[in-house]
Design a protein around this motif. Sequence first.
Motif, PDB file in Angstrom:
ATOM      1  N   GLN A 165      91.598  12.766  16.643  1.00  0.00           N
ATOM      2  CA  GLN A 165      90.679  11.642  16.797  1.00  0.00           C
ATOM      3  C   GLN A 165      91.122  10.795  17.982  1.00  0.00           C
ATOM      4  N   ALA A 166      90.157  10.163  18.612  1.00  0.00           N
ATOM      5  CA  ALA A 166      90.481   9.304  19.748  1.00  0.00           C
ATOM      6  C   ALA A 166      91.250   8.069  19.275  1.00  0.00           C
ATOM      7  N   PHE A 195      90.321   1.783  21.237  1.00  0.00           N
ATOM      8  CA  PHE A 195      90.454   1.201  22.575  1.00  0.00           C
ATOM      9  C   PHE A 195      91.446   0.041  22.610  1.00  0.00           C
ATOM     10  N   ASN A 238      86.180   2.071  31.259  1.00  0.00           N
ATOM     11  CA  ASN A 238      85.294   2.586  30.218  1.00  0.00           C
ATOM     12  C   ASN A 238      86.043   2.690  28.886  1.00  0.00           C
ATOM     13  N   GLU A 239      85.522   2.061  27.851  1.00  0.00           N
ATOM     14  CA  GLU A 239      86.204   2.068  26.560  1.00  0.00           C
ATOM     15  C   GLU A 239      86.109   3.419  25.860  1.00  0.00           C
ATOM     16  N   GLU A 240      85.048   4.173  26.117  1.00  0.00           N
ATOM     17  CA  GLU A 240      84.894   5.489  25.485  1.00  0.00           C
ATOM     18  C   GLU A 240      85.686   6.539  26.263  1.00  0.00           C
ATOM     19  N   GLN A 245      94.741  10.856  26.043  1.00  0.00           N
ATOM     20  CA  GLN A 245      93.295  10.886  26.241  1.00  0.00           C
ATOM     21  C   GLN A 245      92.958  10.269  27.592  1.00  0.00           C
ATOM     22  N   HIS A 272      90.375   8.175  30.243  1.00  0.00           N
ATOM     23  CA  HIS A 272      89.318   7.171  30.400  1.00  0.00           C
ATOM     24  C   HIS A 272      88.945   7.061  31.886  1.00  0.00           C
TER      25      HIS A 272
END
Length: 557
Positions: A99-100, A103, A126-128, A137, A139
Amino acid sequence: MFKKRIRHTRRFQEIINAFLKNGFSHFLFRLGLTERDVKKGNEDTNWSTRDQDVGKRLRYTLQELGPTFVKLGQIASSRRDLVPAEIIHELEKLQEHVQAVPFNTIRMIVEAELGDTLENLFDSFNEEPLAAASIGQVHIAQLLTGEEVAIKVQRPNIKQTVETDLEILHEIARFLEENTVWAKTYHIKEIIREFSDSLQDELDYKVEGRSADRVAKQFKEQPSIRIPKIHWSFSTTKILTMEMVHGIRVNDISQLDVAGYDRKLIAERVVDAMFFQVLEKGFFHGDPHPGNIYILPENRVCFLDFGMMGRINDRLKFHFASLIINLQQGDTKSMMKVFLDMGLLNEDTNTADFQRDLDDLIEAYYDVSLYEVSLGGIMNELFEIAFRHKIQIPTEITILGKAILTLESTVSLLDPTFSVMKAVEPFGKRLILERYHPKNILQNSWRDVVENAEILLHLPKDIKKITSTVGKGKLRLDINVQQLQTILGRLDRISNRLSFSIILLAFSILMVGLIIGAAIAGQTNLLWSFPIIEAGSIIATLMFMFLIFSIFRSGRM
Protein backbone atom coordinates in the motif's frame (compact mmCIF):
# COMPACT_ATOMS: atom_id res chain seq x y z
CA MET A 1 22.00 -5.22 22.38
CA PHE A 2 19.16 -6.77 24.42
CA LYS A 3 16.51 -4.97 22.30
CA LYS A 4 18.25 -6.16 19.16
CA ARG A 5 18.18 -9.76 20.39
CA ILE A 6 14.48 -9.47 21.26
CA ARG A 7 13.76 -7.97 17.83
CA HIS A 8 15.66 -10.78 16.11
CA THR A 9 13.86 -13.46 18.15
CA ARG A 10 10.44 -12.03 17.35
CA ARG A 11 11.19 -11.66 13.65
CA PHE A 12 12.76 -15.13 13.45
CA GLN A 13 9.60 -16.61 14.92
CA GLU A 14 7.51 -14.70 12.35
CA ILE A 15 9.64 -16.20 9.58
CA ILE A 16 9.34 -19.72 10.96
CA ASN A 17 5.56 -19.36 11.42
CA ALA A 18 5.13 -18.16 7.83
CA PHE A 19 6.96 -21.21 6.48
CA LEU A 20 5.03 -23.55 8.82
CA LYS A 21 1.71 -22.05 7.72
CA ASN A 22 2.52 -22.66 4.07
CA GLY A 23 3.42 -26.32 4.49
CA PHE A 24 7.19 -26.34 5.08
CA SER A 25 7.21 -27.98 8.55
CA HIS A 26 8.99 -31.12 7.36
CA PHE A 27 11.52 -29.06 5.40
CA LEU A 28 12.32 -26.89 8.46
CA PHE A 29 12.62 -30.01 10.62
CA ARG A 30 15.04 -31.61 8.16
CA LEU A 31 17.16 -28.46 8.20
CA GLY A 32 17.21 -28.44 12.00
CA LEU A 33 15.40 -25.11 12.29
CA THR A 34 12.50 -26.63 14.26
CA GLU A 35 12.63 -29.26 16.97
CA ARG A 36 9.69 -31.36 15.72
CA ASP A 37 8.00 -32.12 12.41
CA VAL A 38 4.58 -30.79 13.41
CA LYS A 39 1.47 -30.03 11.39
CA LYS A 40 0.00 -26.68 12.19
CA GLY A 41 -3.78 -26.57 12.47
CA ASN A 42 -4.07 -24.19 9.54
CA GLU A 43 -1.55 -26.01 7.36
CA ASP A 44 -2.97 -27.44 4.15
CA THR A 45 -2.05 -31.14 4.18
CA ASN A 46 -3.11 -31.50 0.53
CA TRP A 47 0.00 -29.73 -0.75
CA SER A 48 2.09 -32.03 -2.94
CA THR A 49 5.87 -32.18 -3.06
CA ARG A 50 6.05 -31.46 -6.79
CA ASP A 51 8.47 -28.63 -7.58
CA GLN A 52 5.67 -26.51 -9.06
CA ASP A 53 3.55 -26.79 -5.91
CA VAL A 54 6.58 -26.15 -3.71
CA GLY A 55 7.26 -23.07 -5.83
CA LYS A 56 3.73 -21.75 -5.27
CA ARG A 57 3.96 -22.24 -1.51
CA LEU A 58 7.37 -20.59 -1.47
CA ARG A 59 6.03 -17.63 -3.46
CA TYR A 60 3.14 -17.14 -1.03
CA THR A 61 5.52 -17.36 1.94
CA LEU A 62 8.00 -14.83 0.55
CA GLN A 63 5.25 -12.35 -0.33
CA GLU A 64 3.84 -12.65 3.19
CA LEU A 65 7.27 -12.00 4.77
CA GLY A 66 7.76 -8.67 2.99
CA PRO A 67 10.36 -6.77 0.95
CA THR A 68 13.55 -8.58 1.99
CA PHE A 69 12.16 -11.98 1.12
CA VAL A 70 10.44 -10.77 -2.05
CA LYS A 71 13.80 -9.43 -3.22
CA LEU A 72 15.46 -12.72 -2.20
CA GLY A 73 12.92 -14.64 -4.27
CA GLN A 74 13.44 -12.36 -7.25
CA ILE A 75 17.20 -12.92 -7.06
CA ALA A 76 16.66 -16.69 -6.66
CA SER A 77 14.55 -16.68 -9.83
CA SER A 78 17.71 -15.83 -11.78
CA ARG A 79 19.72 -18.71 -10.30
CA ARG A 80 18.88 -21.64 -12.57
CA ASP A 81 22.20 -23.15 -11.54
CA LEU A 82 20.86 -23.41 -7.97
CA VAL A 83 17.06 -23.67 -8.15
CA PRO A 84 14.89 -26.15 -10.13
CA ALA A 85 13.17 -24.68 -13.19
CA GLU A 86 9.61 -25.30 -11.91
CA ILE A 87 10.28 -23.36 -8.71
CA ILE A 88 11.91 -20.53 -10.68
CA HIS A 89 8.80 -20.31 -12.87
CA GLU A 90 6.74 -19.57 -9.74
CA LEU A 91 9.30 -17.17 -8.22
CA GLU A 92 9.24 -15.13 -11.42
CA LYS A 93 5.61 -14.28 -10.57
CA LEU A 94 6.60 -12.58 -7.32
CA GLN A 95 4.95 -9.18 -7.05
CA GLU A 96 5.34 -6.47 -4.47
CA HIS A 97 1.78 -6.01 -3.11
CA VAL A 98 2.20 -2.89 -1.00
CA GLN A 99 0.00 0.00 0.00
CA ALA A 100 1.12 3.55 -0.62
CA VAL A 101 2.57 5.45 2.34
CA PRO A 102 0.23 8.29 3.46
CA PHE A 103 1.25 11.68 2.12
CA ASN A 104 1.71 13.18 5.61
CA THR A 105 4.45 10.62 6.25
CA ILE A 106 6.05 11.32 2.88
CA ARG A 107 6.02 15.05 3.68
CA MET A 108 7.76 14.45 7.02
CA ILE A 109 10.47 12.29 5.40
CA VAL A 110 11.19 14.74 2.57
CA GLU A 111 11.28 17.78 4.84
CA ALA A 112 13.50 16.01 7.40
CA GLU A 113 15.93 14.86 4.69
CA LEU A 114 16.12 18.18 2.79
CA GLY A 115 15.89 20.44 5.83
CA ASP A 116 13.03 22.69 4.69
CA THR A 117 9.30 22.70 3.98
CA LEU A 118 7.88 21.35 0.74
CA GLU A 119 6.52 24.80 -0.07
CA ASN A 120 9.99 26.32 0.15
CA LEU A 121 11.65 23.48 -1.78
CA PHE A 122 9.20 22.87 -4.62
CA ASP A 123 6.81 24.86 -6.74
CA SER A 124 4.41 21.88 -6.58
CA PHE A 125 4.43 18.35 -5.15
CA ASN A 126 1.84 15.77 -6.24
CA GLU A 127 0.35 14.02 -3.21
CA GLU A 128 -0.69 10.92 -5.20
CA PRO A 129 2.24 8.58 -5.85
CA LEU A 130 3.10 7.71 -9.44
CA ALA A 131 4.24 4.23 -8.31
CA ALA A 132 4.65 2.33 -5.03
CA ALA A 133 7.06 -0.52 -4.27
CA SER A 134 8.29 -2.34 -1.19
CA ILE A 135 11.27 -0.06 -0.58
CA GLY A 136 9.98 3.30 -1.79
CA GLN A 137 7.41 5.20 -3.83
CA VAL A 138 7.64 7.87 -6.51
CA HIS A 139 5.99 11.30 -6.58
CA ILE A 140 6.01 13.92 -9.33
CA ALA A 141 7.04 17.45 -8.35
CA GLN A 142 8.16 20.70 -9.91
CA LEU A 143 11.27 22.56 -8.80
CA LEU A 144 11.22 26.31 -8.20
CA THR A 145 13.19 26.62 -11.46
CA GLY A 146 10.27 25.07 -13.33
CA GLU A 147 11.86 21.67 -14.02
CA GLU A 148 9.57 18.67 -13.61
CA VAL A 149 11.13 15.90 -11.52
CA ALA A 150 10.32 12.42 -10.22
CA ILE A 151 11.14 11.96 -6.52
CA LYS A 152 11.69 8.49 -5.08
CA VAL A 153 11.06 8.47 -1.32
CA GLN A 154 12.07 5.56 0.91
CA ARG A 155 9.40 3.99 3.09
CA PRO A 156 9.70 4.73 6.84
CA ASN A 157 11.64 2.21 8.97
CA ILE A 158 12.30 0.01 5.95
CA LYS A 159 16.06 0.09 6.54
CA GLN A 160 15.74 -1.29 10.07
CA THR A 161 13.34 -4.04 8.91
CA VAL A 162 15.60 -5.12 6.07
CA GLU A 163 18.75 -5.07 8.20
CA THR A 164 17.07 -7.28 10.83
CA ASP A 165 16.01 -9.74 8.12
CA LEU A 166 19.49 -9.78 6.59
CA GLU A 167 21.14 -10.46 9.96
CA ILE A 168 18.77 -13.40 10.49
CA LEU A 169 19.46 -14.71 6.96
CA HIS A 170 23.22 -14.54 7.63
CA GLU A 171 22.75 -16.60 10.81
CA ILE A 172 20.57 -19.17 9.01
CA ALA A 173 23.11 -19.44 6.17
CA ARG A 174 25.95 -19.98 8.65
CA PHE A 175 23.91 -22.65 10.47
CA LEU A 176 23.06 -24.44 7.21
CA GLU A 177 26.65 -24.50 5.96
CA GLU A 178 27.80 -25.97 9.26
CA ASN A 179 25.11 -28.65 9.29
CA THR A 180 24.20 -29.56 5.70
CA VAL A 181 26.30 -30.74 2.78
CA TRP A 182 24.22 -29.03 0.08
CA ALA A 183 24.54 -25.59 1.70
CA LYS A 184 28.30 -25.99 1.89
CA THR A 185 28.44 -27.26 -1.71
CA TYR A 186 26.57 -24.24 -3.03
CA HIS A 187 28.30 -21.70 -0.72
CA ILE A 188 25.03 -20.41 0.73
CA LYS A 189 26.84 -17.93 3.00
CA GLU A 190 28.49 -16.32 -0.01
CA ILE A 191 25.16 -16.12 -1.87
CA ILE A 192 23.46 -14.44 1.11
CA ARG A 193 26.41 -12.05 1.47
CA GLU A 194 26.10 -11.00 -2.19
CA PHE A 195 22.34 -10.62 -1.82
CA SER A 196 22.84 -8.55 1.35
CA ASP A 197 25.31 -6.22 -0.37
CA SER A 198 22.96 -5.75 -3.31
CA LEU A 199 19.92 -5.02 -1.13
CA GLN A 200 21.82 -2.61 1.11
CA ASP A 201 22.90 -0.74 -2.01
CA GLU A 202 19.21 -0.42 -2.93
CA LEU A 203 18.56 1.10 0.51
CA ASP A 204 21.06 3.87 -0.26
CA TYR A 205 19.59 6.01 -3.00
CA LYS A 206 22.93 7.75 -3.49
CA VAL A 207 24.28 4.46 -4.87
CA GLU A 208 21.46 4.35 -7.41
CA GLY A 209 22.10 7.98 -8.33
CA ARG A 210 25.80 7.34 -8.89
CA SER A 211 24.93 4.31 -11.03
CA ALA A 212 22.65 6.48 -13.17
CA ASP A 213 25.42 9.05 -13.60
CA ARG A 214 27.91 6.33 -14.51
CA VAL A 215 25.62 4.88 -17.19
CA ALA A 216 24.93 8.41 -18.49
CA LYS A 217 28.67 8.87 -19.01
CA GLN A 218 28.79 5.60 -20.96
CA PHE A 219 26.32 7.03 -23.48
CA LYS A 220 27.39 10.67 -23.55
CA GLU A 221 28.52 10.26 -27.18
CA GLN A 222 25.33 8.40 -28.18
CA PRO A 223 22.37 10.83 -28.48
CA SER A 224 20.01 7.93 -29.28
CA ILE A 225 20.27 6.75 -25.63
CA ARG A 226 18.90 8.91 -22.82
CA ILE A 227 19.52 8.61 -19.07
CA PRO A 228 17.57 10.94 -16.71
CA LYS A 229 19.65 13.56 -14.93
CA ILE A 230 20.02 13.27 -11.15
CA HIS A 231 19.39 16.43 -9.11
CA TRP A 232 21.93 15.92 -6.34
CA SER A 233 20.96 19.01 -4.34
CA PHE A 234 17.55 17.37 -3.77
CA SER A 235 18.87 13.84 -3.15
CA THR A 236 20.00 11.97 -0.02
CA THR A 237 20.31 8.34 1.03
CA LYS A 238 16.50 8.21 1.45
CA ILE A 239 15.42 10.53 -1.38
CA LEU A 240 16.38 10.44 -5.05
CA THR A 241 15.30 13.30 -7.31
CA MET A 242 15.70 12.81 -11.03
CA GLU A 243 14.58 14.40 -14.25
CA MET A 244 10.99 13.47 -15.17
CA VAL A 245 10.85 11.72 -18.53
CA HIS A 246 7.67 11.48 -20.63
CA GLY A 247 7.65 8.71 -23.18
CA ILE A 248 5.98 5.48 -24.28
CA ARG A 249 6.72 2.18 -22.55
CA VAL A 250 8.75 -0.04 -24.83
CA ASN A 251 6.10 -2.79 -24.74
CA ASP A 252 3.20 -0.46 -25.59
CA ILE A 253 3.30 -1.49 -29.24
CA SER A 254 0.01 0.16 -30.28
CA GLN A 255 1.10 3.57 -28.94
CA LEU A 256 4.50 3.23 -30.63
CA ASP A 257 2.78 2.52 -33.93
CA VAL A 258 0.36 5.44 -33.51
CA ALA A 259 3.34 7.73 -32.86
CA GLY A 260 5.01 6.43 -36.02
CA TYR A 261 8.12 5.03 -34.32
CA ASP A 262 10.47 2.59 -36.10
CA ARG A 263 10.19 -0.58 -34.00
CA LYS A 264 13.02 -2.40 -35.80
CA LEU A 265 15.38 0.50 -35.12
CA ILE A 266 14.26 0.69 -31.48
CA ALA A 267 14.89 -3.05 -31.01
CA GLU A 268 18.38 -2.67 -32.46
CA ARG A 269 19.17 0.32 -30.24
CA VAL A 270 17.91 -1.37 -27.06
CA VAL A 271 19.96 -4.53 -27.65
CA ASP A 272 23.09 -2.68 -28.79
CA ALA A 273 22.86 -0.43 -25.73
CA MET A 274 22.68 -3.44 -23.40
CA PHE A 275 25.61 -5.30 -24.96
CA PHE A 276 27.61 -2.09 -25.12
CA GLN A 277 27.17 -1.84 -21.34
CA VAL A 278 27.93 -5.51 -20.77
CA LEU A 279 30.81 -6.34 -23.12
CA GLU A 280 32.51 -2.96 -23.47
CA LYS A 281 31.89 -1.16 -20.18
CA GLY A 282 31.32 -4.10 -17.83
CA PHE A 283 28.61 -2.21 -15.91
CA PHE A 284 25.04 -2.79 -17.00
CA HIS A 285 21.37 -2.38 -16.15
CA GLY A 286 20.44 -5.55 -14.27
CA ASP A 287 16.66 -5.30 -14.68
CA PRO A 288 15.73 -4.10 -18.19
CA HIS A 289 12.03 -5.00 -17.98
CA PRO A 290 9.53 -2.93 -20.04
CA GLY A 291 8.69 -0.64 -17.11
CA ASN A 292 12.31 0.53 -17.04
CA ILE A 293 12.61 1.34 -20.76
CA TYR A 294 10.75 4.25 -22.37
CA ILE A 295 10.84 5.43 -25.97
CA LEU A 296 11.18 9.14 -26.70
CA PRO A 297 10.76 11.14 -29.93
CA GLU A 298 13.21 10.34 -32.76
CA ASN A 299 13.26 6.69 -31.61
CA ARG A 300 15.48 7.50 -28.65
CA VAL A 301 15.70 4.92 -25.87
CA CYS A 302 15.53 5.97 -22.22
CA PHE A 303 16.59 3.63 -19.39
CA LEU A 304 15.12 4.13 -15.89
CA ASP A 305 15.64 2.72 -12.39
CA PHE A 306 19.27 1.85 -11.70
CA GLY A 307 18.70 0.13 -8.36
CA MET A 308 19.86 -3.26 -9.66
CA MET A 309 23.11 -3.14 -11.62
CA GLY A 310 25.31 -5.91 -12.95
CA ARG A 311 29.10 -5.85 -12.98
CA ILE A 312 31.33 -8.05 -15.08
CA ASN A 313 35.13 -7.83 -15.09
CA ASP A 314 37.42 -8.23 -18.12
CA ARG A 315 38.05 -11.91 -17.41
CA LEU A 316 34.34 -12.75 -17.21
CA LYS A 317 33.59 -10.62 -20.29
CA PHE A 318 36.11 -12.67 -22.25
CA HIS A 319 34.76 -15.98 -20.92
CA PHE A 320 31.18 -14.98 -21.70
CA ALA A 321 32.11 -13.91 -25.24
CA SER A 322 34.09 -17.14 -25.75
CA LEU A 323 31.15 -19.20 -24.50
CA ILE A 324 28.76 -17.52 -26.96
CA ILE A 325 31.15 -17.91 -29.91
CA ASN A 326 31.81 -21.57 -29.05
CA LEU A 327 28.07 -22.10 -28.66
CA GLN A 328 27.43 -20.67 -32.11
CA GLN A 329 30.11 -22.96 -33.55
CA GLY A 330 28.84 -26.03 -31.66
CA ASP A 331 32.30 -26.52 -30.12
CA THR A 332 31.58 -28.24 -26.80
CA LYS A 333 35.26 -29.01 -26.14
CA SER A 334 36.07 -25.32 -26.18
CA MET A 335 33.02 -24.66 -24.00
CA MET A 336 34.42 -27.17 -21.51
CA LYS A 337 37.72 -25.31 -21.57
CA VAL A 338 35.90 -22.05 -20.78
CA PHE A 339 34.21 -23.64 -17.75
CA LEU A 340 37.59 -25.04 -16.67
CA ASP A 341 39.33 -21.67 -17.08
CA MET A 342 36.57 -20.05 -15.02
CA GLY A 343 37.40 -22.49 -12.21
CA LEU A 344 33.86 -23.90 -12.12
CA LEU A 345 34.73 -27.58 -12.48
CA ASN A 346 35.75 -29.24 -9.22
CA GLU A 347 36.88 -32.70 -8.19
CA ASP A 348 33.26 -33.90 -7.90
CA THR A 349 32.37 -32.91 -11.46
CA ASN A 350 31.98 -35.79 -13.89
CA THR A 351 33.45 -33.97 -16.89
CA ALA A 352 32.49 -36.73 -19.33
CA ASP A 353 28.81 -36.54 -18.33
CA PHE A 354 28.94 -32.75 -18.33
CA GLN A 355 30.31 -32.64 -21.87
CA ARG A 356 27.74 -35.23 -22.95
CA ASP A 357 24.97 -32.94 -21.70
CA LEU A 358 26.53 -30.02 -23.59
CA ASP A 359 26.63 -32.17 -26.73
CA ASP A 360 22.94 -33.00 -26.23
CA LEU A 361 22.18 -29.28 -25.87
CA ILE A 362 23.92 -28.50 -29.17
CA GLU A 363 22.31 -31.52 -30.82
CA ALA A 364 18.85 -30.26 -29.84
CA TYR A 365 19.45 -27.22 -32.04
CA TYR A 366 21.13 -29.14 -34.88
CA ASP A 367 18.47 -28.36 -37.50
CA VAL A 368 17.84 -24.84 -36.23
CA SER A 369 19.91 -21.80 -37.10
CA LEU A 370 21.39 -20.50 -33.88
CA TYR A 371 20.39 -17.04 -35.03
CA GLU A 372 16.79 -18.20 -34.54
CA VAL A 373 17.52 -19.44 -31.01
CA SER A 374 16.84 -17.46 -27.84
CA LEU A 375 20.18 -16.53 -26.28
CA GLY A 376 18.57 -16.10 -22.86
CA GLY A 377 16.75 -19.41 -23.27
CA ILE A 378 19.86 -21.36 -24.21
CA MET A 379 21.77 -19.71 -21.34
CA ASN A 380 19.02 -20.88 -18.98
CA GLU A 381 19.43 -24.41 -20.35
CA LEU A 382 23.16 -24.12 -19.66
CA PHE A 383 22.37 -23.04 -16.09
CA GLU A 384 20.04 -26.03 -15.68
CA ILE A 385 22.80 -28.38 -16.87
CA ALA A 386 25.12 -26.70 -14.35
CA PHE A 387 22.48 -27.29 -11.65
CA ARG A 388 22.37 -31.02 -12.43
CA HIS A 389 26.15 -31.22 -12.15
CA LYS A 390 26.35 -29.02 -9.03
CA ILE A 391 28.32 -26.35 -10.89
CA GLN A 392 27.81 -22.89 -9.42
CA ILE A 393 27.77 -20.16 -12.07
CA PRO A 394 29.15 -16.72 -11.04
CA THR A 395 26.38 -14.41 -9.84
CA GLU A 396 27.34 -11.78 -12.43
CA ILE A 397 26.66 -14.25 -15.26
CA THR A 398 23.31 -15.34 -13.82
CA ILE A 399 22.19 -11.70 -13.51
CA LEU A 400 23.29 -11.19 -17.11
CA GLY A 401 21.39 -14.31 -18.20
CA LYS A 402 18.16 -13.08 -16.63
CA ALA A 403 18.68 -9.58 -18.08
CA ILE A 404 19.13 -11.07 -21.56
CA LEU A 405 16.01 -13.24 -21.19
CA THR A 406 14.00 -10.18 -20.08
CA LEU A 407 15.45 -8.17 -22.95
CA GLU A 408 14.57 -10.83 -25.52
CA SER A 409 10.92 -10.95 -24.46
CA THR A 410 10.73 -7.17 -24.89
CA VAL A 411 12.55 -7.10 -28.21
CA SER A 412 10.38 -9.91 -29.62
CA LEU A 413 7.36 -7.60 -29.22
CA LEU A 414 9.12 -4.81 -31.09
CA ASP A 415 10.48 -7.01 -33.89
CA PRO A 416 9.70 -10.77 -33.89
CA THR A 417 12.45 -11.37 -36.48
CA PHE A 418 15.21 -9.74 -34.40
CA SER A 419 17.97 -12.15 -33.25
CA VAL A 420 19.73 -11.25 -30.00
CA MET A 421 22.13 -14.15 -30.65
CA LYS A 422 23.15 -12.52 -33.93
CA ALA A 423 23.37 -9.07 -32.34
CA VAL A 424 25.83 -10.20 -29.65
CA GLU A 425 28.22 -11.83 -32.13
CA PRO A 426 30.12 -8.71 -33.31
CA PHE A 427 30.57 -7.56 -29.69
CA GLY A 428 31.96 -10.97 -28.72
CA LYS A 429 34.32 -11.20 -31.70
CA ARG A 430 35.58 -7.67 -31.12
CA LEU A 431 36.23 -8.47 -27.45
CA ILE A 432 38.20 -11.62 -28.35
CA LEU A 433 40.25 -9.77 -30.99
CA GLU A 434 41.05 -7.02 -28.47
CA ARG A 435 42.24 -9.60 -25.94
CA TYR A 436 44.57 -11.11 -28.53
CA HIS A 437 45.88 -7.74 -29.71
CA PRO A 438 49.72 -7.65 -29.38
CA LYS A 439 49.52 -4.60 -27.11
CA ASN A 440 47.19 -6.35 -24.68
CA ILE A 441 49.23 -9.56 -24.85
CA LEU A 442 52.38 -7.66 -23.87
CA GLN A 443 50.57 -5.83 -21.07
CA ASN A 444 49.18 -9.06 -19.66
CA SER A 445 52.54 -10.81 -20.06
CA TRP A 446 54.29 -8.01 -18.21
CA ARG A 447 51.69 -8.28 -15.44
CA ASP A 448 52.46 -12.01 -15.21
CA VAL A 449 56.19 -11.28 -15.06
CA VAL A 450 55.64 -8.88 -12.15
CA GLU A 451 53.41 -11.39 -10.34
CA ASN A 452 55.94 -14.19 -10.86
CA ALA A 453 58.70 -11.92 -9.60
CA GLU A 454 56.70 -11.29 -6.44
CA ILE A 455 56.24 -15.05 -6.01
CA LEU A 456 60.00 -15.58 -6.36
CA LEU A 457 60.68 -12.83 -3.82
CA HIS A 458 58.43 -14.53 -1.27
CA LEU A 459 59.65 -18.03 -2.15
CA PRO A 460 62.37 -18.28 0.58
CA LYS A 461 59.88 -17.24 3.27
CA ASP A 462 57.27 -19.68 1.95
CA ILE A 463 59.80 -22.53 1.85
CA LYS A 464 60.75 -21.74 5.44
CA LYS A 465 57.10 -21.94 6.49
CA ILE A 466 56.63 -25.26 4.67
CA THR A 467 59.81 -26.66 6.26
CA SER A 468 58.60 -25.59 9.68
CA THR A 469 55.19 -27.18 9.07
CA VAL A 470 56.77 -30.44 7.90
CA GLY A 471 59.07 -30.41 10.92
CA LYS A 472 56.06 -30.19 13.23
CA GLY A 473 54.33 -33.03 11.37
CA LYS A 474 51.34 -30.86 10.45
CA LEU A 475 51.57 -31.04 6.65
CA ARG A 476 48.40 -32.41 5.03
CA LEU A 477 47.96 -33.39 1.39
CA ASP A 478 44.49 -33.79 -0.13
CA ILE A 479 44.87 -34.62 -3.82
CA ASN A 480 42.09 -36.14 -5.90
CA VAL A 481 43.51 -39.00 -7.97
CA GLN A 482 41.29 -38.15 -10.96
CA GLN A 483 42.92 -34.73 -11.26
CA LEU A 484 46.45 -35.81 -10.35
CA GLN A 485 47.56 -35.94 -13.99
CA THR A 486 46.16 -32.45 -14.60
CA ILE A 487 47.97 -31.05 -11.57
CA LEU A 488 51.26 -32.75 -12.53
CA GLY A 489 50.89 -31.51 -16.10
CA ARG A 490 50.43 -27.93 -14.92
CA LEU A 491 53.39 -28.19 -12.56
CA ASP A 492 55.47 -29.58 -15.43
CA ARG A 493 54.53 -26.65 -17.67
CA ILE A 494 55.30 -24.18 -14.91
CA SER A 495 58.73 -25.71 -14.23
CA ASN A 496 59.54 -25.82 -17.96
CA ARG A 497 58.56 -22.19 -18.36
CA LEU A 498 60.64 -21.13 -15.36
CA SER A 499 63.64 -23.11 -16.70
CA PHE A 500 63.22 -21.53 -20.11
CA SER A 501 63.04 -18.08 -18.51
CA ILE A 502 66.24 -18.71 -16.57
CA ILE A 503 68.03 -19.89 -19.73
CA LEU A 504 66.80 -16.80 -21.57
CA LEU A 505 68.07 -14.59 -18.73
CA ALA A 506 71.47 -16.35 -18.72
CA PHE A 507 71.76 -16.02 -22.50
CA SER A 508 70.89 -12.32 -22.29
CA ILE A 509 73.57 -11.78 -19.63
CA LEU A 510 76.11 -13.62 -21.82
CA MET A 511 75.25 -11.39 -24.78
CA VAL A 512 75.63 -8.28 -22.64
CA GLY A 513 79.06 -9.58 -21.53
CA LEU A 514 80.15 -10.13 -25.12
CA ILE A 515 79.06 -6.63 -26.11
CA ILE A 516 80.91 -5.05 -23.19
CA GLY A 517 83.98 -7.23 -23.87
CA ALA A 518 84.07 -6.17 -27.51
CA ALA A 519 83.78 -2.54 -26.55
CA ILE A 520 86.63 -2.75 -24.00
CA ALA A 521 88.95 -4.77 -26.24
CA GLY A 522 88.44 -2.49 -29.21
CA GLN A 523 89.79 -5.20 -31.53
CA THR A 524 88.52 -8.09 -33.59
CA ASN A 525 89.63 -11.72 -33.85
CA LEU A 526 88.34 -14.84 -35.50
CA LEU A 527 85.40 -14.99 -33.08
CA TRP A 528 84.40 -11.37 -33.62
CA SER A 529 84.65 -11.69 -37.40
CA PHE A 530 81.43 -13.68 -37.14
CA PRO A 531 78.38 -11.40 -36.39
CA ILE A 532 77.80 -13.19 -33.11
CA ILE A 533 76.19 -10.21 -31.37
CA GLU A 534 73.63 -9.74 -34.12
CA ALA A 535 72.93 -13.48 -34.29
CA GLY A 536 72.66 -13.69 -30.51
CA SER A 537 70.21 -10.79 -30.44
CA ILE A 538 68.04 -12.56 -33.01
CA ILE A 539 68.18 -15.80 -31.01
CA ALA A 540 67.29 -13.98 -27.76
CA THR A 541 64.38 -12.22 -29.47
CA LEU A 542 63.08 -15.51 -30.88
CA MET A 543 63.36 -17.16 -27.45
CA PHE A 544 61.46 -14.27 -25.87
CA MET A 545 58.73 -14.44 -28.52
CA PHE A 546 58.43 -18.20 -28.05
CA LEU A 547 58.04 -17.70 -24.28
CA ILE A 548 55.32 -15.10 -24.82
CA PHE A 549 53.58 -17.34 -27.35
CA SER A 550 53.58 -20.32 -25.00
CA ILE A 551 52.03 -18.20 -22.23
CA PHE A 552 49.50 -16.79 -24.67
CA ARG A 553 48.56 -20.24 -26.02
CA SER A 554 47.97 -21.59 -22.53
CA GLY A 555 45.23 -19.00 -21.99
CA ARG A 556 46.74 -18.02 -18.62
CA MET A 557 47.66 -14.44 -19.30
